[in-house]
Design a protein around this motif. Structure first.
Motif, PDB file in Angstrom:
ATOM      1  N   PHE A 174       0.980  -0.712   0.225  1.00 36.91           N
ATOM      2  CA  PHE A 174       0.279   0.582   0.362  1.00 36.91           C
ATOM      3  C   PHE A 174       0.768   0.966   0.234  1.00 36.91           C
ATOM      4  N   LYS A 175       2.051   1.341  -0.012  1.00 33.18           N
ATOM      5  CA  LYS A 175       3.151   2.293   0.223  1.00 33.18           C
ATOM      6  C   LYS A 175       2.780   2.541  -0.696  1.00 33.18           C
ATOM      7  N   ALA A 176       2.769   2.114  -2.214  1.00 33.15           N
ATOM      8  CA  ALA A 176       3.497   2.420  -3.029  1.00 33.15           C
ATOM      9  C   ALA A 176       2.063   3.655  -3.670  1.00 33.15           C
ATOM     10  N   ALA A 177       1.608   4.160  -3.249  1.00 39.48           N
ATOM     11  CA  ALA A 177       0.398   4.420  -3.019  1.00 39.48           C
ATOM     12  C   ALA A 177       0.360   6.268  -3.257  1.00 39.48           C
ATOM     13  N   TRP A 178       1.912   6.459  -2.728  1.00 36.28           N
ATOM     14  CA  TRP A 178       2.287   7.832  -3.486  1.00 36.28           C
ATOM     15  C   TRP A 178       2.462   8.355  -4.221  1.00 36.28           C
ATOM     16  N   LEU A 179       2.245   7.375  -5.503  1.00 36.64           N
ATOM     17  CA  LEU A 179       2.147   7.451  -6.784  1.00 36.64           C
ATOM     18  C   LEU A 179       0.533   8.616  -7.165  1.00 36.64           C
ATOM     19  N   TYR A 180       0.006   8.406  -6.527  1.00 41.61           N
ATOM     20  CA  TYR A 180      -0.681   9.198  -6.616  1.00 41.61           C
ATOM     21  C   TYR A 180      -1.071  10.804  -6.650  1.00 41.61           C
ATOM     22  N   TYR A 181       0.145  10.762  -5.747  1.00 36.54           N
ATOM     23  CA  TYR A 181       0.044  12.091  -4.665  1.00 36.54           C
ATOM     24  C   TYR A 181       1.101  13.506  -5.841  1.00 36.54           C
ATOM     25  N   VAL A 182       2.125  12.474  -7.351  1.00 35.31           N
ATOM     26  CA  VAL A 182       3.195  13.071  -7.733  1.00 35.31           C
ATOM     27  C   VAL A 182       2.276  13.415  -8.705  1.00 35.31           C
ATOM     28  N   PRO A 183       1.312  13.246  -9.689  1.00 43.15           N
ATOM     29  CA  PRO A 183       1.453  14.290 -10.501  1.00 43.15           C
ATOM     30  C   PRO A 183       0.521  15.237 -10.284  1.00 43.15           C
ATOM     31  N   PRO A 184      -0.005  16.448 -10.988  1.00 39.24           N
ATOM     32  CA  PRO A 184      -0.501  17.080 -10.893  1.00 39.24           C
ATOM     33  C   PRO A 184      -1.549  17.561 -10.807  1.00 39.24           C
ATOM     34  N   LEU A 185      -2.658  16.823 -10.045  1.00 38.50           N
ATOM     35  CA  LEU A 185      -3.778  16.205  -9.870  1.00 38.50           C
ATOM     36  C   LEU A 185      -4.591  17.120  -9.689  1.00 38.50           C
ATOM     37  N   ARG A 186      -5.207  17.712  -9.601  1.00 41.83           N
ATOM     38  CA  ARG A 186      -6.188  18.828  -8.982  1.00 41.83           C
ATOM     39  C   ARG A 186      -7.645  18.484  -8.536  1.00 41.83           C
ATOM     40  N   ARG A 187      -7.684  16.913  -8.615  1.00 42.75           N
ATOM     41  CA  ARG A 187      -9.086  16.315  -7.766  1.00 42.75           C
ATOM     42  C   ARG A 187      -8.752  14.680  -8.152  1.00 42.75           C
ATOM     43  N   PRO A 188      -8.726  13.878  -7.775  1.00 43.66           N
ATOM     44  CA  PRO A 188      -8.559  12.284  -7.390  1.00 43.66           C
ATOM     45  C   PRO A 188      -9.656  11.962  -8.141  1.00 43.66           C
ATOM     46  N   GLY A 189     -10.803  12.829  -8.579  1.00 41.73           N
ATOM     47  CA  GLY A 189     -11.735  11.992  -9.592  1.00 41.73           C
ATOM     48  C   GLY A 189     -11.801  11.106 -10.088  1.00 41.73           C
ATOM     49  N   PRO A 190     -10.840  11.625 -11.358  1.00 43.26           N
ATOM     50  CA  PRO A 190     -10.313  10.653 -12.748  1.00 43.26           C
ATOM     51  C   PRO A 190     -10.079   9.541 -11.859  1.00 43.26           C
ATOM     52  N   VAL A 191      -9.416   9.481 -10.636  1.00 44.50           N
ATOM     53  CA  VAL A 191      -9.149   8.330 -10.837  1.00 44.50           C
ATOM     54  C   VAL A 191     -10.020   7.205 -10.620  1.00 44.50           C
ATOM     55  N   TYR A 192     -10.365   8.175 -10.068  1.00 41.97           N
ATOM     56  CA  TYR A 192     -11.872   6.467  -9.303  1.00 41.97           C
ATOM     57  C   TYR A 192     -12.787   6.605 -10.852  1.00 41.97           C
ATOM     58  N   TYR A 193     -12.841   7.599 -11.103  1.00 41.01           N
ATOM     59  CA  TYR A 193     -14.106   7.377 -12.957  1.00 41.01           C
ATOM     60  C   TYR A 193     -12.774   6.095 -13.438  1.00 41.01           C
ATOM     61  N   GLY A 194     -11.887   6.431 -13.814  1.00 38.88           N
ATOM     62  CA  GLY A 194     -11.261   5.139 -14.839  1.00 38.88           C
ATOM     63  C   GLY A 194     -11.105   3.717 -14.331  1.00 38.88           C
ATOM     64  N   THR A 195     -10.629   3.587 -13.125  1.00 44.23           N
ATOM     65  CA  THR A 195     -11.363   2.799 -12.137  1.00 44.23           C
ATOM     66  C   THR A 195     -12.675   2.018 -11.818  1.00 44.23           C
ATOM     67  N   PHE A 196     -13.789   3.162 -11.442  1.00 45.17           N
ATOM     68  CA  PHE A 196     -14.622   2.025 -11.858  1.00 45.17           C
ATOM     69  C   PHE A 196     -15.273   1.331 -13.030  1.00 45.17           C
ATOM     70  N   LYS A 197     -14.973   2.083 -14.132  1.00 45.01           N
ATOM     71  CA  LYS A 197     -14.980   1.897 -14.964  1.00 45.01           C
ATOM     72  C   LYS A 197     -14.107   0.878 -16.003  1.00 45.01           C
ATOM     73  N   ALA A 198     -13.158   0.726 -15.365  1.00 43.60           N
ATOM     74  CA  ALA A 198     -12.500  -1.081 -15.956  1.00 43.60           C
ATOM     75  C   ALA A 198     -12.803  -2.069 -14.527  1.00 43.60           C
ATOM     76  N   LEU A 199     -13.199  -1.937 -13.614  1.00 43.63           N
ATOM     77  CA  LEU A 199     -14.293  -3.484 -12.922  1.00 43.63           C
ATOM     78  C   LEU A 199     -15.545  -3.036 -13.405  1.00 43.63           C
ATOM     79  N   MET A 200     -15.878  -2.166 -14.146  1.00 48.81           N
ATOM     80  CA  MET A 200     -16.846  -2.855 -14.133  1.00 48.81           C
ATOM     81  C   MET A 200     -17.699  -3.274 -15.723  1.00 48.81           C
ATOM     82  N   THR A 201     -16.350  -2.798 -16.820  1.00 51.17           N
ATOM     83  CA  THR A 201     -15.755  -3.692 -17.851  1.00 51.17           C
ATOM     84  C   THR A 201     -15.213  -5.176 -17.681  1.00 51.17           C
ATOM     85  N   LYS A 202     -14.995  -5.420 -16.297  1.00 51.76           N
ATOM     86  CA  LYS A 202     -14.590  -6.701 -16.344  1.00 51.76           C
ATOM     87  C   LYS A 202     -15.414  -7.456 -16.038  1.00 51.76           C
TER      88      LYS A 202
END
Length: 567
Positions: free
Chosen positions: A421-449
């Protein structure tokens, strides 16, 4: 070492210490090595324990868990005692025993056979090769005894009760010989896997075997309990099936019959001879040919050759044509962060061993439940348009549709947790204004799969069985599943994917969220059951459900950083 079971086993296997000394074995070193290994075994969840374990909290009773699981699995062997014919009964018993033992050895034994840490820890120390070899062999024997004894105990006691002490004694000899043969075959299988695949692929293959094992156990229980009647088992007789000679279990059963009844029939004599010779020949081949090749392969892995093979395999994978994840991402996402998070979530859920062990077996359970229902009700179903008016048919169709929704519920509930779980620092390195797009793409991947892909074969089979009339029902059902999945995803937008230590998983919170999904799915399925014959109503309902679900899913794009929960 606090585990009393390990203490007893260690005392039993160290009892012939005088014999070990004649082999130039250092007894204090042997005891120290085995004690350390058994303590490590007790703290390591292996095989099916990882499927059943709810979190990755430290454990200290893995040995007792393994013994209890083997004992519980051994209760399946008692089904064989319904059969009246002795040859058929023992053949059936040994078939179940052999399959269970082989799968336990494959899924629960890999970390011992494929362990190369001894080469780094023990060999540099002043430990003789005799002590090292005996310690490794005794460790293997101790682990096998933890599986074989509880697995065979229920059947052995039942044989004692039904055929007396002599019958139980002969069965004990047969079980020992059959265990040796199974162990030799499993070692041959491991060597074959190591020859055909790179080290990076071996763990993936073993994980797949673990998932298959859990599905087969569940499916076997349902099959025996539901499809095979007691009267069928009672009348089962293998005497007239000559093709059964290709299976060692038939030889072993014939050998037991000869040992128990002293029969002089050719079938029993041949079976007894094969029962004695094949395990001994198998062990000799394993020691003479397989074991040296096995340890040479392990040396190559520990020496770094495996890494070269892994790099070659990786370069080949990179040149391979686009897989289904790439195709799905191009169809369902836009270039950029949306597609990147889609592919990241897809591949992480396919490579994360704990995720696969806890989620993927449920796909097999769904297939087993579907097969059981069709076989049980096959003669009562009418696979045509008129059959859709039968209440039982409507219930089965809706049950299958909405049951697929639980796959996504299980996947999303396991999504936040990862041992690294410590590798989650990856989310905080890019200049993301909000984490919402991460959730959006992740949920679509799981719904497809876990929703779209499983729904395609169900949709095709439904049209093939019932015609085009079933289309509004399927579209409405999967639109409702999409709505529930979107709502369920909304409850998880406060925890980033793969960012939480599994030990911090809140069982009560997960139970509440899963219960919510269990409630919503039947709530939507019930009115659809009564509106089954109104395709236009179902079509309008499907549009509304899909629209609301899409609105909720798009809402996750705007989730701010302030909404994230720190654990």
């Amino acid at each position: 070492m606090n585990n009393w079971l390990n203490q007893i086993l260690l005392s039993i296997f160290l009892w012939p210490s005088a014999w070990y000394r004649k082999m130039d074995v250092n007894i204090p070193q042997l005891r120290s090595i085995l004690t350390t290994k058994l303590i490590m075994d007790d703290r390591r969840a292996t095989g099916l324990q990882k499927i059943r374990k709810r979190s990755d909290k430290e454990i200290d009773s893995a040995t007792l868990t393994t013994v209890l699981m083997a004992l519980f699995t051994g209760l399946f062997l008692l089904v064989a005692f319904i059969i009246e014919d002795d040859l058929t009964r023992v053949t059936f018993l040994l078939s179940i025993f052999g399959f269970m033992l082989a799968m336990f050895l494959i899924t629960d034994f890999s970390y011992i056979l494929l362990d190369v840490k001894d080469n780094y820890i023990i060999l540099p120390k002043p430990v003789s090769s005799q002590t090292f070899l005996v310690a490794r062999l005794l460790h293997i024997l101790i682990h096998i005894s933890k599986i074989v004894v509880p697995l065979a105990l229920p059947a052995w006691i039942a044989m004692w009760i039904s055929r007396g002490l002599w019958g139980a004694g002969v069965l004990l000899v047969i079980l020992v010989l059959f265990t040796l043969l199974t162990f030799a075959l499993v070692n041959a299988l491991y060597l074959l896997i190591m020859q055909l695949f790179t080290p990076s692929r071996i763990n993936s293959i073993i994980t797949t075997m673990q998932i298959a094992f859990s599905i087969i156990i569940y499916g076997g229980y349902q099959w025996i309990n539901t499809l095979v009647g007691r009267s069928y088992l009672e009348q089962l007789d293998f005497h007239d099936y000559l093709w059964l000679w290709i299976f060692p279990t038939f030889w072993m059963a014939a050998g037991w019959v000869m040992g128990y009844t002293f029969s002089a029939e050719p079938i029993h004599i041949i079976g007894a001879v094969l029962s004695l010779l094949t395990p001994l020949v198998g062990i000799w081949i394993m020691i003479r040919f397989l074991a040296p090749a096995f340890f040479r392969k392990l040396s190559m892995i520990s020496g770094g050759t495996g890494e070269v093979d892994a790099k070659k395999s990786k370069s080949v994978d990179q040149q391979s044509p686009p897989v289904i994840s790439t195709i799905a991402s191009r169809l369902l996402t836009r270039p950029g962060l949306d597609r990147a998070t889609f592919l990241f979530a897809w591949r992480m859920t396919g490579r994360n061993r704990d995720f696969k062990l806890k989620v993927y077996p449920q796909i097999g359970y769904l297939v087993v439940i579907l097969a059981i229902m069709i076989f049980r009700l096959g003669d009562q179903l009418e696979f045509n348009t008129e059959g859709l008016e039968i209440p039982r048919v409507k219930f089965i169709i809706l049950f299958v549709i909405y049951l697929t929704g639980m796959l996504y519920v299980s996947a999303i509930a396991q999504l936040p947790y990862h041992e690294k779980f410590k590798a989650a620092w990856l989310y905080y390195v890019p200049p993301l204004r909000r984490p919402g797009p991460v959730y959006y793409g992740t949920f679509k991947a799981l719904m497809t799969k876990f929703i779209l892909i499983p729904s395609i074969p169900i949709f095709i089979i439904g049209i093939w069985l019932f015609g085009l009339t079933i289309i509004p029902t399927f579209i409405c059902g999967f639109a409702n599943i999409f709505l529930v999945s979107s709502l369920f995803s909304w409850f998880w937008v406060e925890i980033l994917p793969f960012s939480i230590e599994p030990a911090k998983a809140s069982r009560n919170q997960a139970t509440f969220r899963n219960l919510l999904a269990f409630i919503l799915l039947p709530v939507l399925a019930t009115p659809q059951y009564f509106l089954f014959s109104f395709p236009w109503v179902l079509s309008v309902w499907a549009v509304l459900s899909f629209g609301i679900g899409w609105f909720v899913l798009n809402y996750t794009k705007g989730v701010p950083w302030e909404q994230q929960r720190v654990l």
